[in-house]
Design a protein around this motif. Sequence first.
Motif, short mmCIF file in Angstrom:
data_model
loop_
_atom_site.label_atom_id
_atom_site.label_comp_id
_atom_site.label_asym_id
_atom_site.label_seq_id
_atom_site.Cartn_x
_atom_site.Cartn_y
_atom_site.Cartn_z
N CYS A 12 -50.74 -116.67 49.39
CA CYS A 12 -50.46 -116.52 51.06
C CYS A 12 -49.63 -115.62 51.29
CB CYS A 12 -49.67 -117.85 51.67
SG CYS A 12 -51.40 -119.51 51.84
N ASN A 13 -50.36 -114.35 51.59
CA ASN A 13 -49.34 -113.69 52.01
C ASN A 13 -47.92 -113.57 53.32
OD1 ASN A 13 -51.36 -112.19 50.81
ND2 ASN A 13 -51.84 -111.37 52.51
N ASN A 14 -46.59 -113.95 52.31
CA ASN A 14 -45.33 -113.69 53.36
C ASN A 14 -46.02 -115.41 54.23
OD1 ASN A 14 -44.79 -111.10 52.31
ND2 ASN A 14 -46.40 -110.00 54.45
N PHE A 15 -45.47 -116.25 53.14
CA PHE A 15 -46.29 -117.36 53.51
C PHE A 15 -45.62 -117.64 55.18
CE2 PHE A 15 -46.79 -122.15 53.42
CZ PHE A 15 -47.71 -122.64 53.50
N TYR A 16 -43.51 -117.61 54.53
CA TYR A 16 -43.27 -118.41 55.99
C TYR A 16 -43.54 -117.72 57.49
CZ TYR A 16 -40.47 -121.60 51.96
OH TYR A 16 -40.89 -122.35 50.93
N SER A 18 -45.81 -115.79 58.12
CA SER A 18 -47.35 -115.33 58.16
C SER A 18 -47.30 -117.19 59.40
CB SER A 18 -47.80 -115.77 57.31
OG SER A 18 -48.38 -114.20 56.25
N CYS A 19 -46.86 -118.54 58.32
CA CYS A 19 -46.95 -119.08 59.58
C CYS A 19 -46.55 -119.38 61.09
CB CYS A 19 -46.03 -120.58 58.30
SG CYS A 19 -47.12 -121.67 57.24
N GLU A 20 -45.26 -118.66 61.10
CA GLU A 20 -44.39 -118.10 62.06
C GLU A 20 -45.57 -117.47 63.39
OE1 GLU A 20 -41.78 -119.33 62.82
OE2 GLU A 20 -40.98 -120.59 60.51
N ILE A 125 -63.75 -116.81 51.36
CA ILE A 125 -62.58 -118.08 50.98
C ILE A 125 -60.88 -117.15 52.48
CG2 ILE A 125 -59.84 -118.08 49.99
CD1 ILE A 125 -62.32 -119.25 47.61
N ARG A 126 -61.17 -115.77 52.27
CA ARG A 126 -60.03 -115.26 53.08
C ARG A 126 -59.84 -115.30 54.40
NH1 ARG A 126 -56.98 -110.94 52.19
NH2 ARG A 126 -58.16 -109.41 53.61
N GLU A 127 -61.42 -115.45 54.79
CA GLU A 127 -61.83 -115.22 55.42
C GLU A 127 -61.73 -116.62 56.48
OE1 GLU A 127 -66.13 -113.49 56.09
OE2 GLU A 127 -66.08 -111.58 56.13
N THR A 128 -62.17 -117.49 56.21
CA THR A 128 -62.05 -119.23 56.13
C THR A 128 -60.91 -119.25 56.33
OG1 THR A 128 -64.60 -119.76 54.55
CG2 THR A 128 -62.83 -121.31 55.40
N ILE A 129 -60.02 -119.18 55.33
CA ILE A 129 -58.57 -119.66 55.80
C ILE A 129 -57.80 -118.98 57.43
CG2 ILE A 129 -56.27 -119.16 54.38
CD1 ILE A 129 -58.05 -121.42 52.78
N LYS A 130 -58.47 -117.37 56.91
CA LYS A 130 -57.57 -117.18 58.25
C LYS A 130 -58.16 -117.72 59.89
CE LYS A 130 -56.00 -113.61 60.44
NZ LYS A 130 -54.27 -113.39 59.94
N PRO A 136 -53.21 -114.89 56.44
CA PRO A 136 -54.02 -114.23 55.66
C PRO A 136 -53.40 -114.37 53.99
CG PRO A 136 -51.83 -113.13 56.02
CD PRO A 136 -52.09 -114.50 57.11
N VAL A 137 -54.46 -114.58 53.17
CA VAL A 137 -54.51 -114.38 52.19
C VAL A 137 -54.84 -113.03 50.32
CG1 VAL A 137 -54.80 -117.24 52.07
CG2 VAL A 137 -56.55 -115.76 51.20
N CYS A 138 -53.99 -113.52 49.55
CA CYS A 138 -55.21 -112.35 49.11
C CYS A 138 -55.64 -113.86 47.54
CB CYS A 138 -53.81 -111.41 48.09
SG CYS A 138 -53.97 -109.97 49.35
N VAL A 139 -57.06 -112.61 47.05
CA VAL A 139 -57.30 -113.52 45.43
C VAL A 139 -57.64 -112.61 44.74
CG1 VAL A 139 -59.71 -114.84 44.96
CG2 VAL A 139 -58.85 -114.76 47.53
N GLY A 140 -57.33 -113.65 43.20
CA GLY A 140 -56.80 -112.35 42.86
C GLY A 140 -58.37 -113.11 41.38
N ILE A 141 -59.00 -112.61 40.11
CA ILE A 141 -59.90 -113.43 40.12
C ILE A 141 -59.92 -112.61 37.98
CG2 ILE A 141 -61.85 -113.37 38.94
CD1 ILE A 141 -62.29 -113.22 42.50
N GLY A 142 -59.88 -113.62 37.32
CA GLY A 142 -59.59 -113.51 35.53
C GLY A 142 -59.90 -114.07 35.16
N ALA A 143 -60.13 -114.47 33.44
CA ALA A 143 -60.79 -115.18 32.78
C ALA A 143 -59.29 -115.89 32.15
CB ALA A 143 -61.00 -113.91 31.95
#
Length: 427
Positions: A12-16, A18-20, A125-130, A136-143
């Motif tokens: 989550c971006n700047n979570f606290y 963003s919650c406010e 995922i980003r659209e659903t959470i928003k 707002p969230v960011c998603v990173g993918i890796g092996a």
Amino acid sequence: MTEPKLFALIDCNNFYVSCERVFDPKLEGRPVVVLSNNDGCVVSRSSEAKALGVKMGVPLYQINDLVKSAGIVTLSSNYALYGDLSARIMNILSGFSPHQEVYSIDECFLDFTGIPDRISRAREIRETIKQYAGVPVCVGIGATKTLAKLANYTAKSRSDCAGVFDFSGFNEEERDSIFATIKVGEIWGIGRKLAQKFEQMGINTVLQLKESSPESMRKHFSVVIERTVRELRGQSCLDMTEIASPRKQIVSSRSFGKNVFELSDLEQAVASYMSKAALKLRADRSLAGALEVSIRTNKFAEGRDQYSQTATVTLRTPTDDTMVLLKAANNALRQIYRSGYAYQKAAVSLIDLSNADERQLSLFQSEAVNTRSEKLMKLMDATNSAMGKGTLYLAAEGQNHSWQIKCNFKSPEYTTSWKGLAIAKAK
């Protein structure tokens, strides 16, 4: 043939902040900071506050002039709100993968192995959470988990990523070119002090650490750093953990809003902290075999006498009964309390934890007494869950908490308290 592993890290971006903003849209586009307990230091910053040069962890008093001149909104921590929104977000995310690991209040890993269109899934995922949580969230993918965390950092720091970045879609040469632009301190688990040691060795970027010898890193540092190097090379060393390891201890502590001198005030504080710790204990289905109580003065207060002491109590039988724990804690507090000191902080720790499902009674302990205790604690927890935190509490906790932490800028508990419900007004 086994599918290659893939991990997604949702953060989550700047979570606290963003919650406010979810419940106060007027905060959108404005510089906002959320403060730690007692309104002491900055623990969350909006992008606008970061652009003004506000550093994470900076004490509020050091930026008071900037707060006034730039119109920075300061808010006290509202952990009830953040915790509730976190639970909602993690529940939503659990529907996107059969395997989820909740890593922190604002982060979780999802198993993306075998998902054909990973970018589309990440955007969904980003659209659903928003849409459903407003955050707002960011998603990173890796092996590997380390690569997923690094991909998430890239998704946040690059404007052309639209909040999603997938390292698995690049070949090694392309990944290395990106690694060469990222400082080594941005790697998961590499703190400031460790980054300084790497820099002294000439390792300044992610690429340089990736190209170092795993065996040498283990020799100079630890097996953890060896695994980090291997994970940067695409070798997965850390699997998904869906069941959290049982806690070894539960700590409840706070600095007081003002200095405390009287034993009665300390007893109230310890009672309040113990109630919170015992609730966590029961939620974990654990029992405490011992406890610690500690008190201390402010070591930074010049010209004042200093005092700090801890007492440990071993319980006759492991328990999760708040009243039993509180009686033992009060006995410990009276042993270490000394009058004439200005106390700044108290803490309680529940230790020697065991599984409540494997409870063993002592030779002289009655099953009936144990059953009554268990029923009473269940009733208290259920009432507070249904009617609101603090509906039922022990008299020892008191009502006039003059020692309570400062939270002069706290927003309402919109989702967990009837008093905090948002009010809509028609024009």
